[in-house]
Write a protein that holds these residues in place. Sequence first.
Motif, PDB file in Angstrom:
ATOM      1  N   GLU A  10       0.885  -1.264   0.012  1.00 32.53           N
ATOM      2  CA  GLU A  10       0.063  -0.006   0.099  1.00 32.53           C
ATOM      3  C   GLU A  10       0.877   1.148   0.264  1.00 32.53           C
ATOM      4  O   GLU A  10       0.539   2.137  -0.841  1.00 32.53           O
ATOM      5  N   ALA A  11       1.778   1.464   0.940  1.00 30.74           N
ATOM      6  CA  ALA A  11       2.782   2.436   1.072  1.00 30.74           C
ATOM      7  C   ALA A  11       3.676   2.585  -0.502  1.00 30.74           C
ATOM      8  O   ALA A  11       3.836   3.688  -0.657  1.00 30.74           O
ATOM      9  N   ALA A  12       3.877   1.495  -0.726  1.00 32.68           N
ATOM     10  CA  ALA A  12       5.119   1.373  -1.934  1.00 32.68           C
ATOM     11  C   ALA A  12       3.874   2.063  -3.245  1.00 32.68           C
ATOM     12  O   ALA A  12       4.498   2.857  -4.196  1.00 32.68           O
ATOM     13  N   GLY A  13       2.721   1.597  -3.480  1.00 34.50           N
ATOM     14  CA  GLY A  13       1.788   2.124  -4.339  1.00 34.50           C
ATOM     15  C   GLY A  13       1.603   3.614  -4.167  1.00 34.50           C
ATOM     16  O   GLY A  13       1.718   4.272  -5.209  1.00 34.50           O
ATOM     17  N   LYS A  14       1.500   4.076  -3.014  1.00 35.53           N
ATOM     18  CA  LYS A  14       1.384   5.584  -2.760  1.00 35.53           C
ATOM     19  C   LYS A  14       2.628   6.239  -3.349  1.00 35.53           C
ATOM     20  O   LYS A  14       2.488   7.351  -4.027  1.00 35.53           O
ATOM     21  N   LEU A  15       3.737   5.852  -3.125  1.00 36.19           N
ATOM     22  CA  LEU A  15       5.053   6.393  -3.577  1.00 36.19           C
ATOM     23  C   LEU A  15       5.059   6.462  -5.144  1.00 36.19           C
ATOM     24  O   LEU A  15       5.439   7.320  -5.801  1.00 36.19           O
ATOM     25  N   ARG A  16       4.625   5.122  -5.681  1.00 31.07           N
ATOM     26  CA  ARG A  16       4.636   5.266  -7.162  1.00 31.07           C
ATOM     27  C   ARG A  16       3.713   6.087  -7.752  1.00 31.07           C
ATOM     28  O   ARG A  16       4.109   6.807  -8.795  1.00 31.07           O
ATOM     29  N   GLN A  17       2.458   6.501  -7.012  1.00 33.44           N
ATOM     30  CA  GLN A  17       1.534   7.449  -7.554  1.00 33.44           C
ATOM     31  C   GLN A  17       2.312   8.740  -7.406  1.00 33.44           C
ATOM     32  O   GLN A  17       2.026   9.521  -8.463  1.00 33.44           O
ATOM     33  N   ARG A  18       2.833   9.128  -6.510  1.00 33.93           N
ATOM     34  CA  ARG A  18       3.317  10.343  -6.168  1.00 33.93           C
ATOM     35  C   ARG A  18       4.708  10.738  -7.152  1.00 33.93           C
ATOM     36  O   ARG A  18       4.432  11.898  -7.774  1.00 33.93           O
ATOM     37  N   VAL A  19       5.416   9.529  -7.534  1.00 35.75           N
ATOM     38  CA  VAL A  19       6.465   9.978  -8.651  1.00 35.75           C
ATOM     39  C   VAL A  19       5.573  10.155  -9.781  1.00 35.75           C
ATOM     40  O   VAL A  19       6.097  11.000 -10.786  1.00 35.75           O
ATOM     41  N   ALA A  20       4.552   9.196 -10.175  1.00 39.87           N
ATOM     42  CA  ALA A  20       3.799   9.510 -11.488  1.00 39.87           C
ATOM     43  C   ALA A  20       3.327  10.640 -11.434  1.00 39.87           C
ATOM     44  O   ALA A  20       3.291  11.494 -12.768  1.00 39.87           O
ATOM     45  N   ALA A  21       2.707  11.402 -10.573  1.00 41.63           N
ATOM     46  CA  ALA A  21       1.996  12.534 -10.487  1.00 41.63           C
ATOM     47  C   ALA A  21       2.917  13.835 -10.654  1.00 41.63           C
ATOM     48  O   ALA A  21       2.613  14.989 -11.102  1.00 41.63           O
TER      49      ALA A  21
END
Length: 68
Positions: A10-21
């Motif tokens: 879950e936390a890794a997914g949030k980090l990936r979303q932040r980088v993508a954004a």
Amino acid sequence: MPFLQKIGNEAAGKLRQRVAAELKTTFASRYTKEVSLAQALSLDEIAVYGRQATGAKYLVNPNKATGA
């Protein structure tokens, strides 16, 4: 990557979303000029990018056509 495994999916997914954004803002690069490999080797271009001015970056694109 040990850190991503440690923080969980879950936390890794949030980090990936932040980088993508932030790809077009935080991680964006702006170049003064894009040149082909042949252009980068010309004396005129070397004189310009050889100055190594602050904020002036050249992108050497080996796939770019010389005249384009």
